[in-house]
Enzyme design. Sequence first.
Site, PDB file in Angstrom:
ATOM      1  N   HIS A 231       7.997 -28.663  -8.568  1.00  0.00           N
ATOM      2  CA  HIS A 231       6.886 -29.611  -8.471  1.00  0.00           C
ATOM      3  C   HIS A 231       7.226 -30.668  -7.430  1.00  0.00           C
ATOM      4  O   HIS A 231       8.380 -30.793  -7.017  1.00  0.00           O
ATOM      5  CB  HIS A 231       6.639 -30.301  -9.835  1.00  0.00           C
ATOM      6  N   ASP A 233       6.606 -34.971  -7.002  1.00  0.00           N
ATOM      7  CA  ASP A 233       6.247 -36.085  -7.879  1.00  0.00           C
ATOM      8  C   ASP A 233       4.949 -36.729  -7.388  1.00  0.00           C
ATOM      9  O   ASP A 233       4.716 -36.798  -6.176  1.00  0.00           O
ATOM     10  CB  ASP A 233       7.384 -37.125  -7.904  1.00  0.00           C
ATOM     11  N   HIS A 293      11.015 -29.966  -5.862  1.00  0.00           N
ATOM     12  CA  HIS A 293      12.289 -29.906  -6.566  1.00  0.00           C
ATOM     13  C   HIS A 293      12.067 -29.295  -7.939  1.00  0.00           C
ATOM     14  O   HIS A 293      10.921 -29.126  -8.381  1.00  0.00           O
ATOM     15  CB  HIS A 293      12.929 -31.299  -6.650  1.00  0.00           C
ATOM     16  N   ARG A 303      22.389 -31.745 -20.305  1.00  0.00           N
ATOM     17  CA  ARG A 303      22.154 -32.623 -19.151  1.00  0.00           C
ATOM     18  C   ARG A 303      20.931 -33.495 -19.419  1.00  0.00           C
ATOM     19  O   ARG A 303      19.959 -33.015 -20.014  1.00  0.00           O
ATOM     20  CB  ARG A 303      21.925 -31.745 -17.914  1.00  0.00           C
TER      21      ARG A 303
END
Length: 363
Positions: A231, A233, A293, A303
């Site tokens: 996607h 941002d 990303h 994580r």
Amino acid sequence: MSSGKLSDAFKSHPIFLHKQQPDDFSSLQELPKSYAWTSQLNEYPSFESLSCSESVPVIDLTDPNVVELVGHACKTWGMFQATNHGVPQKLVDDMESTVRSLFSLPPQQKLKAARLPDGFSGYGFHRISAFCEKLMWSESFTTVGSPLEHFRQLWPQDYTKFCCIAEEYEREMIRLAAKLMWLMLGSLGISKEDIKWAGPRGEFEDASAVLQFNSYPACPDPDRTIGLAQHTDSSLISIVHQSSNASGLQVFRQGEEEGRGWLMVPPVPGAFVINVGDFMHMLSNGLYQNVFHRAVVNRSQHRVSVACLYGPPENAQVSPLSKLLGPSCPPLYPPLTWNEYLGTKAKLHNKALESLRLCAPPN
Ligand SMILES: O=C(O)CCC(=O)C(=O)O
Ligand SMILES: [Fe+2]
């Protein structure tokens, strides 16, 4: 769509998933079919690293050449890692502990703060799930403005402490974002008088910010699923802290055939990852690249990441900067509020920008 409050942006675009809330990941010994991705994941190769000159730039914000370095990174990568940014490490550590504590709560407790299908804030799957063929191996929590109400549902006893940390963190993000905005805009020759919505002191006093917490639990079959699908941002810029215990963030590198693919953005101690968002791409009339990303998962480490999505004031009409326009550079996008754009994004996801484009970008 009319302008209005940011938290109303998704009212007219509710998301209904075939599964509304994430599983209790810790109880899953195998990857359920619903999380097993078949296509898309391996469309392009994944690189751990390329040569040194081919990694996301790390920029010291106290470097005398910072304006040029930032401008170059935004044009070529749409992403960089910022060090010496002035945000206290203790606050970043406290924020990460808060995020870990939130996602470690029992599933029933997390669901007390569940995000509604047409809501903005709360706990659940990441909103982009609505556009994905399969479920993603992650949980998210979004907050706009004060997280008090949700935090009280999550931690009836000690919400005040967590609230103070999140609010202080958000203030620091807004301060850093204003600094980054002027580094990026300065590099394009833009000054404070050129942007009305930057406020009387040019410090973006009324800017909006959304905090997005992401959790990627250890996964029994990491190569067959994804933590967060590809996607860009929707923000002007995003400031991302990623936990240092595991890599996971990947950036899409354009380029020649064999060099094209997903490149790991390893955590750099004390650094934030800075992304150029869709709105900065529009504001710069396409000069800065909004960056694709995604996040991959791994077998042994939990994580987490904290993204601050920074946007213009709620009702500001944002247009490509007139100083960047000319006979051979017509505006690529119409004036828009962030709220209007989020509505388009909620409907069209990765095709939103394209749908708004007024003409093809010059070569
Ligand atoms: O987890 C990450 O590193 C990426 C998070 C992200 O891209 C987002 O929240 O938009
Ligand atoms: Fe993102």
